[in-house]
Structure formats: structure tokens, C-alpha cells
Scaffold this motif. Sequence first.
Motif, PDB file in Angstrom:
ATOM      1  N   ASP B  80      -7.498 -24.156  18.863  1.00  0.00           N
ATOM      2  CA  ASP B  80      -6.632 -23.593  19.898  1.00  0.00           C
ATOM      3  C   ASP B  80      -5.809 -22.447  19.332  1.00  0.00           C
ATOM      4  OD1 ASP B  80      -7.520 -25.450  21.641  1.00  0.00           O
ATOM      5  OD2 ASP B  80      -5.786 -26.771  21.478  1.00  0.00           O
ATOM      6  N   SER B  84      -1.366 -19.050  22.805  1.00  0.00           N
ATOM      7  CA  SER B  84      -1.638 -19.474  24.179  1.00  0.00           C
ATOM      8  C   SER B  84      -1.817 -20.973  24.294  1.00  0.00           C
ATOM      9  CB  SER B  84      -2.906 -18.799  24.703  1.00  0.00           C
ATOM     10  OG  SER B  84      -2.703 -17.425  24.829  1.00  0.00           O
ATOM     11  N   HIS B  85      -1.903 -21.679  23.165  1.00  0.00           N
ATOM     12  CA  HIS B  85      -2.148 -23.119  23.179  1.00  0.00           C
ATOM     13  C   HIS B  85      -3.373 -23.466  24.003  1.00  0.00           C
ATOM     14  CE1 HIS B  85       1.425 -23.654  21.020  1.00  0.00           C
ATOM     15  NE2 HIS B  85       2.280 -23.553  22.004  1.00  0.00           N
ATOM     16  N   SER B  86      -4.339 -22.578  24.040  1.00  0.00           N
ATOM     17  CA  SER B  86      -5.555 -22.870  24.792  1.00  0.00           C
ATOM     18  C   SER B  86      -6.746 -22.580  23.876  1.00  0.00           C
ATOM     19  CB  SER B  86      -5.613 -22.006  26.056  1.00  0.00           C
ATOM     20  OG  SER B  86      -5.629 -20.659  25.705  1.00  0.00           O
ATOM     21  N   LEU B  91     -10.507 -17.741  25.219  1.00  0.00           N
ATOM     22  CA  LEU B  91      -9.903 -16.414  25.104  1.00  0.00           C
ATOM     23  C   LEU B  91     -10.970 -15.374  24.769  1.00  0.00           C
ATOM     24  CD1 LEU B  91      -6.697 -17.325  23.080  1.00  0.00           C
ATOM     25  CD2 LEU B  91      -6.907 -16.950  25.531  1.00  0.00           C
ATOM     26  N   LEU B  94     -12.994 -14.583  27.777  1.00  0.00           N
ATOM     27  CA  LEU B  94     -12.272 -13.715  28.715  1.00  0.00           C
ATOM     28  C   LEU B  94     -12.379 -12.255  28.280  1.00  0.00           C
ATOM     29  CD1 LEU B  94      -8.820 -15.326  29.615  1.00  0.00           C
ATOM     30  CD2 LEU B  94     -10.653 -14.686  31.178  1.00  0.00           C
ATOM     31  N   LEU B 274      -7.894  -8.305  21.305  1.00  0.00           N
ATOM     32  CA  LEU B 274      -7.634  -9.717  21.002  1.00  0.00           C
ATOM     33  C   LEU B 274      -7.450  -9.887  19.493  1.00  0.00           C
ATOM     34  CD1 LEU B 274      -7.562 -12.613  22.226  1.00  0.00           C
ATOM     35  CD2 LEU B 274      -9.974 -12.783  21.666  1.00  0.00           C
TER      36      LEU B 274
END
Lengths: 596, 319
Positions: B80, B84-86, B91, B94, B274
Motif C-alpha cells: 500500500d 494514499s493508504h491504498s 495507483l 490509474l 506518480l
Amino acid sequence: MNGPSVSPRKLLAIGAMLALTVSACAQTTVTPSPSAAPASPTGTAKPSALFTRGQGGELKVLYWQAPTILNPHQATGTKDGDPSRLVLEPLASYGPDGKPIANTLAASIPTVENGGVSKDLTTVTYTLKPGLKWSDGSPFSVDDVVFTFKYQSDPKSAVTTSDDVDGVKSVEAVGTDKIKVTYEKPNANYYQWGVYSGFVLQKAQFGSCIGEAAAKCPANLKPIGTGPYKIVDFKPNDNISFALNENFRDANKPFFKTISWKGGGEAPTAARAAFQTGEVDYAWNLQVDAPLLRSLSTASDAKANLVTVYGNSVERILINFSNPDPALGDKRAEPDTKHPYLTDIAVRRALAMATDRATVGKELYGDGLAGKATCNIINGPEQYNSTATASLDVCKFDLAAANAELDKAGYVKGADGVRAKGSVRLEMTYQTTNSSVRQSTQTILKKNWEAIGFKVTLKAFPSSTFFTNTSPDGANHFWADVEMYTSSGAPDPILSLRPTWTTKNIASKANNWQGNNYARYSDPTYDKLIDDLSAITDPIKYVDAVKAANDYLVKNVIIIPLVNRTFATSGVSKTLKGVNPSPWDQETYNIQDWYK
Amino acid sequence: MGRYILRRLLIAVPTLTVIALVIYVMLATAPGNPLGALANDDRISAETRIRILQTYGLDKPPIERFFAWFTAILRLDFGDSFMSHSPVMGLILLALPNTLAVVGVAYIVGIVLAIPIGIISATKRYTAWDMGATGFAYVGFTLPTFLTGTLFLMIFTFWMHWLPYAYDSNLQVRDLASFGQQVKQSIMPIMVLGLFDTAILTRYVRAEMLEHLPLDYVRTARSKGLREQGVILGHVLRNSLIPVVTLVALGIPGVFGGAIITETIFRVPGIGQLLINSISTGDIPVAAAVLFMFSVLVVAFNLVADVLYAVLDPRIKYA
């Protein structure tokens, strides 16, 4: 100047009973003056007749740093906190003058006078507005507020806002519409939890996201809130699409149907997109060279106005009281070492007198455009601003006086023009971050200081390596003689005065350079000043004590303040109205009042 | 051939392990941490900082963190993002379409333009055509993208007001109008990157063509009475393209790696942005994943290039 711009994320205020004066100053701005803003403590004096809900189309916002997360408790910067405020709200906000305003969940601001704050300053009771709803239509409840406190105070949640709950004993529901905040001991900063802090999360959504589960929670990217807008789509590192919240408490607000929030890029083209092409309605933090900013914002066909507001973001020169000599090895810049000449007040005084802050303020910050010269370390709210420093000799640029000071102290110029006293030569390293404004400042000050017999070596590092405790080139290690950066302040000055200069907070190897006193300044007199300050509950005496601490630091040249930088530096479309930034809250704190 | 590929794949395993180690340890020991943006905020206590960094595991030694990370990616778990804790993979997915729509299209434009320009330039050597093409190529690869990018933006966006200042990743191409918008928002970065790609490839095509033109088989083809067009396209070009094809294959990982500077200038939320954002914010899981995937692609496309070489040129045999 592109050091991370930090908004006062955590604020504590000294109390609503203080008759604070207006500290905000608008530039070329269309916004109403702070006194005309919806700053009434009851939050009812809203220009709601100006527009109806959803009357407008799309609002285009540009932040040149892209958002990564929308839960303010997990956020690590303005880029996340500002957009999340459109959705998640605290109980109340801080207005432009540093006073709380009830423009969010609380119906009014509790004070000692109205009985909302207990006389001993340990409990604060907020009454919620009636009929509040979440954007998903479910009713808002006091349980949500209590849950948020629980979420924040669980150490395993690892929130960046945990200092807001420090010293808070409990947050409880009283009946169905009251929230009682109890502090462990009398707290002069009794709005610590509640005003611009404790952003309320929905229990139903975050109930399973507490503790260790907090980090991996998908709701962090799409929180349900009570704010004027709701999140339709969020692409981290890129953009957010907001739509108006049909369940917002004020039937006439917000004005815009949708908001497109774009992130990324860099400041100069963001400024052009606002001023030249008008492609964005609101462009954040336009910290570009003063001449460019001036020419863009004052062009006759400029599509936007430059809106600025002053808080307490002071660009300063830190003086190292420990010895950064690499020859010391493990002992380098440890608190028990002594700087060979900067511990000599005569040298510090000379340094301060040879600092031409007026030129820096004028040439590099456009004399009020992006900042103005200051000799105070506390620059607001207004009532804390000391007027005593202006007449101090260390606040006046005077090379002759500086030279005389060094002559008197026995520092003699050698053949190379560098002064020395015995084996101690006035050679110094001056470090800061990479930015054109900072490098120009370095050039000006190097010239100033070399004119009185210093030899100055300039160093600059990327802000990512400078603002960290792990880097030997960082501000925390402070392996240099002087360093320069900006630190922002909260409405309560003790939050800057205590951590930055008291003995307890000295950064050293032992605490992995995590303390905020990078200067390794240790002075029982100052420590006592701050201890006494934190015990004062009388607001008038408090103001005087803050000024005294400020004057002490400036007079003894513990710090050299340079420029008070604007807190917000935004490009706001000439058609966009209602923008009224508060230096003590987020730029988006009143976005429900924005309209065209 | 099969054994050759197998051997290369086996060699790739230690290679990638070492690359992963270097990437991770470099990122982990680099200064900067996820709280960097709050670093000069006096109001966040040392205890809070330490507690948050601990939840990221940043208090453990880099080597220990590397092993935890590496064993996870063997299970295709990239972890993760600290910011963004995702999931990191989400990411990347995306960002990838935006990079492909800009950097990928620019690469295709580069290839499509470079081949005819290279051919003309070689067959009409030292004519005005050739001089023009050579001059264009030199300009193309000597001008840095940060200069051409900024210039384009200043001219077409801020001066002429023709093109948008940013790339809108929410735009969906459904009809002619939205396709037009897509062209408008991506034409500048495509031109900047395409100019660079075209310039480099043109030089290769030209050089290869010139090498083959005087060879005996070309003379044979001509003496058989083939039309000049047939000689050039059917014989010379086919042989000249062999090294160009491998070069193109070697450049494909670069497409997936994004273009940091160009993406930043034109606000294209792609892989390059990114990566640079994650490095500057100390978001190690994201930066490490992007760099590692890039390394895997480089190794893979090196193999693809070598295999292609053998397929296209029957004289080359791997044993």
C-alpha cells in the motif's frame, strides 16, 4: 520559497473572550473585509440571499500539488487537508481574525460568558445545529462525534492529528445535541479539540476502520461528510470530482453544482492558468518570483485577482548554538557542545545588525506581494505583534555598528578580510532549501555578512532532504552554522515559542533529531518564561507574556526573523466571490459561501 | 532457441533480485519521509511523528524491510502507498492509461514519422531533403523536453489560448467532439516527446539504409530490372529495419516508465508524475514498485529484442 507550505493544521486558540483585532490584509482582492465576513459567533449572518443552491455550474480549482488521501486524520499536507474540508468538517472554524466562527456543525461558539466553557477552563460544551444530515441522507448524531474522538485517540490509528487529542480527557455526548469536551487540566487553549480539529467522521462508514485497520481503509479515499460537497470520484495523485451535497444543512448553499479539483504540475504555470487564460477559478499557493507574480496579477487583462492574507509564516535565520565542526565526529552538533563564536552575543548582534531584511522583503518578496520584512518571530494574530522590537539596534541594518560590535569584542580582520579572535575565525556555512527566492536571499545576506568580516559558504538542498530528521543535510541535524526556512504558526503563539527554543525540545542524536529545537538553544531564563506563559489564564497578561518572549528572542539574537510570508497566495477569478481566506484555518474553510 | 530463451529467463531471476535490492535499499536509505510536508510544522510532536513512521515500518533496518517487500512482490503484492493508504497496483493502473495515451502515442508517432523521413533522407542523400531531415533530427534530440515543453505551453496555451493547460484524465472519448478534446489536450506532450523519438529513430533508419544501399544484393536487384521503389522498400528497407526493430523494442519499457518532465509540465497524471511524486514524498512502496516493474520490462524487452533479431535475420542463430 517552495518549501512545503504548511497550513496550521492544528490550532489552539486562547479564547473567544479576547478582543482580537483584524489581522488579515487583503491584497488586490474582491473579497469582503474580515469584519464583513460571516464571522458572527452565531453563524447566522450569512449572505444566503445572494444565491440559491446549485445555481452555478462548475468551479475549477487547481492545486499544483496533487491530493493523495481525503481523510484529514491521515493526511500529510495541505494538498489533502484542503480538499477534504469540502466534505469533512470540524465543529467550528477559525475566522480571518483568529476568532472561532460557527460556520460548520456547532450552532454557536461556546464561551465562558455564555456558559459553554466552564469557569475553570476544563470543559467545553458545543451544541449541534438541528437536523444535521450526512451526505448519504442518514442523520448526523452525537455518536459520530464521540466516535471520531475515539478514532483519533487510538494510538494504533496512527493519525497525523493525534496532537489535537493530547490532554483531552474525554469527548462525550450530552443528550442528543450536545458534545462535552473535557480536558485533563485547565486548558487556556480550550478550543484545542473542536475548532479546526476533530474533523467528524461518519461512524457507520469508519466504524471498522479504527486502530490498525485505519490505514488500509478504503473510506479514506471517499469519506462521506457533512460539508457542502460530496466526492463523486477521486483519482489519487490526479483529480477529484465533487458534486453538491443535497443534504447540506443550509438550503441555499452551496452555489456550484460541481467542483473539479485538479492537482499536479508546478506553480508558475498554475499562476498563468489563473491570471492569463482564466482556465481555473481558484489556483492555490502561487509562490513564484515576485516580479512575475506582479506582472501577471496586475496585467490589464488579468482574469484573476491575487488574494493574500498574512498569518504567522516567518522566514527566519536559525543560529546554531552547538558546534557543527565535523572534526567532532559523533559529538558533532550535540547539545553538550558549544559553538565557537555564535554563543558570543556580540557576534550574534553583529550578524543581526548586518542583515538587510528590508532589501530581501522588497526585492524578493515584492514588499507585501508575497511577504514583508519583519523583526518579530510572532506576527499574529495582531494583538501579539510586538512593537518594541522596531527600535532595537539588532533590528536595524547598520554595517558600521556591526563592525564596531565585532571590533569591541576583539575579532580582528586578517589579511584575507576575515575576522578572527585567537584561533576562532568567523567562517560560517549557511544552509537552506533549493528555491530561487532562497538562493537570492542567501546571496544578499552573504554579501552583507562578508562586509563585516565573515566568510560565508552557501549550501542548498532539495526540500525533501532538508525537512527530515534522517538527513545529515537536514534542518534537524543542523550541521551548519546558520540555516534558513519558514515555520508557520497557530493562533496561539505558545505553540511556536515552546517547541522551538526550550531545552526539553532540543534535537539530538539521542532522540533521532526529532525535537523541534534545532538550534540546540538552552536557557533557563527562557524556559521559565515559557513555563510561566503556559500557566497564565488571564488573556491580557498572556498577550504581554507572549510579547516579552518574542522580544527576548529577538533582542538576544536567538533567532533572526526576516520576512513574514503571506499565508495564502491564491489566484482567484475576478468573477468568483466570497473567498475570504483565514490564516488560522484552511483556505477552503468557507467554500460554501463562494459564488459567481 | 527454446533453450536459449529458457536460459535467459533463468539468468533474469538473479539479475532482477539484485536490481530490486539496489532499488529498495537506495529508496529506503535516501533522506525524506512521508511526513516531509509536515516537517517544519512545530505543532506536530516528536512522539506523533515517531508513531506514524513506526506504522509504516520505517523504524526497521532497510535490509529487513527489503526482504518483507521482496517476498511480498513474489506473491504479486506490491503493498500500500504510504500517502494514499491504498494498493500501489491501483495507483499504477490509474496512471498507466494516461501515460500510454501520451507517451505511447508519441512513440508510435515517432516510429511512423521516422521511417519515411529516414528513407527519403538516405535515398536523397545530401539534397535539401536530407539536409532538412538531418537538421530536424539534430534539433529534435539536442533540445531538451523541458525547454520545448515549456515553450509549447507558453505559446499555444498562455499566448494563443488554443490548447488547455492541463490533461483531463476524466475525459472519455465517445464521439468526434470528445476525440477532438483528447487531441487538444494531448497534442503538445505528444509533439514534444514525438519530436525527440522521431529525431533519434530517423538517424538510425538513415544510417542503416546508407549502409545497405551500396551492397551487392541491391545492385543485383536493380540489375534484375526491379523498379527503384521495389528495391528500396522490398530489399533495402527490409534489411535496414532489423536493427531498428530491436531498437524500437528496447524503447518500449520507456513508454511504460512515463516521462517525468513532460508529464509534469503538461499535468498529465501518468507514471512519470506518480514516480516523481512518490520519490519526493518518501512513498517508498509506490516508487519501488514503479522502478521494479520498469526493470522487469527492460529485462523482458531485451530478451524480446534478441529473439526478434533472430527471427528477422535468419543468419543469426542462438544455441
